[in-house]
Write a protein that holds these residues in place. Structure first.
Motif, PDB file in Angstrom:
ATOM      1  N   ALA A 193       0.835  -1.209   0.000  1.00 40.91           N
ATOM      2  CA  ALA A 193       0.000   0.000   0.000  1.00 40.91           C
ATOM      3  C   ALA A 193       0.865   1.253   0.000  1.00 40.91           C
ATOM      4  O   ALA A 193       0.551   2.249  -0.673  1.00 40.91           O
ATOM      5  CB  ALA A 193      -0.922  -0.008   1.215  1.00 40.91           C
ATOM      6  N   GLU A 194       1.973   1.206   0.729  1.00 40.05           N
ATOM      7  CA  GLU A 194       2.882   2.360   0.768  1.00 40.05           C
ATOM      8  C   GLU A 194       3.536   2.586  -0.595  1.00 40.05           C
ATOM      9  O   GLU A 194       3.639   3.728  -1.067  1.00 40.05           O
ATOM     10  CB  GLU A 194       3.958   2.118   1.830  1.00 40.05           C
ATOM     11  N   GLU A 195       3.942   1.508  -1.244  1.00 43.50           N
ATOM     12  CA  GLU A 195       4.539   1.622  -2.571  1.00 43.50           C
ATOM     13  C   GLU A 195       3.517   2.121  -3.588  1.00 43.50           C
ATOM     14  O   GLU A 195       3.851   2.891  -4.492  1.00 43.50           O
ATOM     15  CB  GLU A 195       5.089   0.263  -3.009  1.00 43.50           C
ATOM     16  N   ARG A 196       2.274   1.681  -3.447  1.00 40.45           N
ATOM     17  CA  ARG A 196       1.236   2.119  -4.375  1.00 40.45           C
ATOM     18  C   ARG A 196       0.988   3.621  -4.247  1.00 40.45           C
ATOM     19  O   ARG A 196       0.784   4.304  -5.244  1.00 40.45           O
ATOM     20  CB  ARG A 196      -0.056   1.345  -4.103  1.00 40.45           C
ATOM     21  N   ARG A 197       1.006   4.128  -3.030  1.00 40.69           N
ATOM     22  CA  ARG A 197       0.760   5.568  -2.828  1.00 40.69           C
ATOM     23  C   ARG A 197       1.911   6.409  -3.338  1.00 40.69           C
ATOM     24  O   ARG A 197       1.712   7.491  -3.899  1.00 40.69           O
ATOM     25  CB  ARG A 197       0.519   5.839  -1.332  1.00 40.69           C
ATOM     26  N   GLY A 198       3.147   5.926  -3.199  1.00 37.06           N
ATOM     27  CA  GLY A 198       4.282   6.702  -3.658  1.00 37.06           C
ATOM     28  C   GLY A 198       4.587   7.863  -2.729  1.00 37.06           C
ATOM     29  O   GLY A 198       4.206   7.868  -1.548  1.00 37.06           O
ATOM     30  N   ASP A 199       5.249   8.870  -3.247  1.00 34.48           N
ATOM     31  CA  ASP A 199       5.648  10.035  -2.467  1.00 34.48           C
ATOM     32  C   ASP A 199       4.411  10.786  -1.983  1.00 34.48           C
ATOM     33  O   ASP A 199       3.630  11.295  -2.791  1.00 34.48           O
ATOM     34  CB  ASP A 199       6.518  10.949  -3.339  1.00 34.48           C
ATOM     35  N   PRO A 200       4.215  10.880  -0.657  1.00 33.74           N
ATOM     36  CA  PRO A 200       3.021  11.567  -0.132  1.00 33.74           C
ATOM     37  C   PRO A 200       2.957  13.044  -0.501  1.00 33.74           C
ATOM     38  O   PRO A 200       1.881  13.649  -0.441  1.00 33.74           O
ATOM     39  CB  PRO A 200       3.139  11.380   1.388  1.00 33.74           C
ATOM     40  N   SER A 201       4.092  13.634  -0.875  1.00 34.62           N
ATOM     41  CA  SER A 201       4.079  15.052  -1.245  1.00 34.62           C
ATOM     42  C   SER A 201       3.486  15.283  -2.631  1.00 34.62           C
ATOM     43  O   SER A 201       3.177  16.418  -3.001  1.00 34.62           O
ATOM     44  CB  SER A 201       5.507  15.617  -1.199  1.00 34.62           C
ATOM     45  N   VAL A 202       3.337  14.203  -3.412  1.00 36.84           N
ATOM     46  CA  VAL A 202       2.723  14.288  -4.731  1.00 36.84           C
ATOM     47  C   VAL A 202       1.226  14.033  -4.593  1.00 36.84           C
ATOM     48  O   VAL A 202       0.812  13.121  -3.859  1.00 36.84           O
ATOM     49  CB  VAL A 202       3.350  13.264  -5.705  1.00 36.84           C
ATOM     50  N   ALA A 203       0.424  14.816  -5.276  1.00 39.20           N
ATOM     51  CA  ALA A 203      -1.038  14.684  -5.168  1.00 39.20           C
ATOM     52  C   ALA A 203      -1.496  13.272  -5.525  1.00 39.20           C
ATOM     53  O   ALA A 203      -0.969  12.651  -6.452  1.00 39.20           O
ATOM     54  CB  ALA A 203      -1.725  15.698  -6.077  1.00 39.20           C
ATOM     55  N   ASP A 204      -2.456  12.793  -4.770  1.00 36.43           N
ATOM     56  CA  ASP A 204      -3.001  11.456  -4.996  1.00 36.43           C
ATOM     57  C   ASP A 204      -3.727  11.408  -6.337  1.00 36.43           C
ATOM     58  O   ASP A 204      -4.447  12.347  -6.711  1.00 36.43           O
ATOM     59  CB  ASP A 204      -3.963  11.105  -3.858  1.00 36.43           C
TER      60      ASP A 204
END
Length: 362
Positions: free
Chosen positions: A20-31
């Motif tokens: 799930a963390e890899e799927r979300r990627g960098d949290p600073s980038v908009a979902d």
């Protein structure tokens, strides 16, 4: 199966969390949102719907997001969800001659009756990266008026007036549902078309390409390729007539194939057919070529041994979900199987060494 792996259930939970963390990627980038995927990655959405056998752009977009862009995994998710849905009825065959076309071209008739519509296509674009998309994004484009529905006759019907092309093969029996009934060989053409329509695009494309390179008897022209919206109708017993329950976008391709005649058929053009959900023209063209190659028996042609002519080879290997499952299962624990084979190899090596020692002693 994974209970034997060190860590057990806790390890699996941690693996899910890491995924799930890899799927979300960098949290600073908009979902990435589902509407963004649905509207801006439409061709990927269309492929997932076609190979997943479920027309729902929102669910296909959700599956793509959940699968981190792995389209085969997204197809797997859609098919799994599809099995949970109730079936309320059966729709009537769609009338593609009444399609509201957004794209309609023919490689056989320049002045096609009704005109040609280029529509949205990569055919005439330069294959150069457009860095303005990365720098400035895309400027909004004024929406075009939707295509007007009405009768848009199929171009191959004009060939048929002179008897130059075979009559469209017709079978009024209720076709089997490949999503609910196991496939049996030899398969009817309806079953073959279903299997190819939901088959892996890359596999079908490779088979179609092989027929063009001589591994088969197809020398095809695109008689017509059309993309547009068609009405889906369903008969309601209480009303006594059919009503429109919605519209779907489809791509239809009909190829015209050279045919010198056979023991049972006169010289004429023959047909190949492809139909898929959404804008999916590469798949529909490839589908029509493979469909034509598989018709060798009914047209009285000789079997040349080409892969695209081999019904069992095509139909049993086209499904990417089935292929993925069989391929990826070998990464699961096979400790007992491997240990037994290891012991067998050791035993065989010992026998070979013992035999060699006896021969040397003699």
């Amino acid at each position: 199966m994974y209970v034997a792996v060190k860590g057990g259930e806790r390890a699996i939970d941690n693996a899910h969390a890491w995924l799930a963390e890899e799927r979300r990627g960098d949290p600073s980038v908009a979902d990435l949102t589902i509407p963004q995927i649905r509207e801006q990655l439409r061709l990927a959405v269309n492929r997932v719907m076609a190979e997943g056998s479920l027309y729902d752009p929102d669910l296909a977009a959700l599956a793509i997001k959940q699968a981190r862009g792995d389209l085969i995994e997204a197809v797997f998710l859609i098919r799994a969800y599809r099995t949970t849905l109730p079936r309320h009825g059966v729709s009537l065959p769609v009338e593609t001659a009444q399609m509201a076309v957004a794209r309609r071209i023919s490689a056989t008739f320049k002045d096609a009756p009704g005109g040609q519509v280029l529509g949205p296509t990569f055919d005439y674009t330069h294959r150069l990266l457009d860095f303005t998309l990365a720098a400035n994004g895309e400027a909004p484009v004024a929406p075009r008026a939707p295509a007007a529905p009405g009768m848009v006759p199929h171009i191959t019907s004009f060939l048929n007036r002179d008897g130059m092309i075979e009559d469209a093969p017709r079978d009024d029996t209720l076709p089997p549902d490949l999503t609910r009934e196991p496939m049996e060989l030899p398969a009817s053409r309806a079953t073959r078309l279903q299997a190819i329509a939901r088959g892996d695009e890359g596999f079908i494309l490779s088979l179609a390409y092989s027929t063009q390179r001589g591994y088969g008897r197809t020398h095809a022209f695109v008689g017509e390729l059309r993309i547009g919206m068609v009405a889906v109708e369903m008969e309601v017993p209480e009303l006594g007539f059919a009503i429109c329950i919605g519209e779907i976008e489809v791509t239809e391709c009909e190829t015209v194939n050279q045919f010198k005649g056979s023991r049972t058929e006169p010289p004429q053009f023959t047909r190949g057919y492809g139909l898929t959900f959404g804008q999916n023209e590469r798949k529909s063209i490839a589908m029509s070529l493979v469909d034509r190659a598989l018709r060798w028996k009914e047209l009285g042609e000789d079997f040349t041994g080409a892969p695209a002519q081999d019904e069992e080879f095509v139909l049993m290997h086209a499904d990417n979900v089935q292929a993925t499952g069989f391929l990826e299962h070998i990464k699961l624990p096979h400790y007992v199987d491997f240990q037994s084979e290891l012991e067998l190899v050791r035993k065989l090596r010992a026998e070979v060494e013992a035999s060699a020692m006896r021969e040397a002693a003699e």
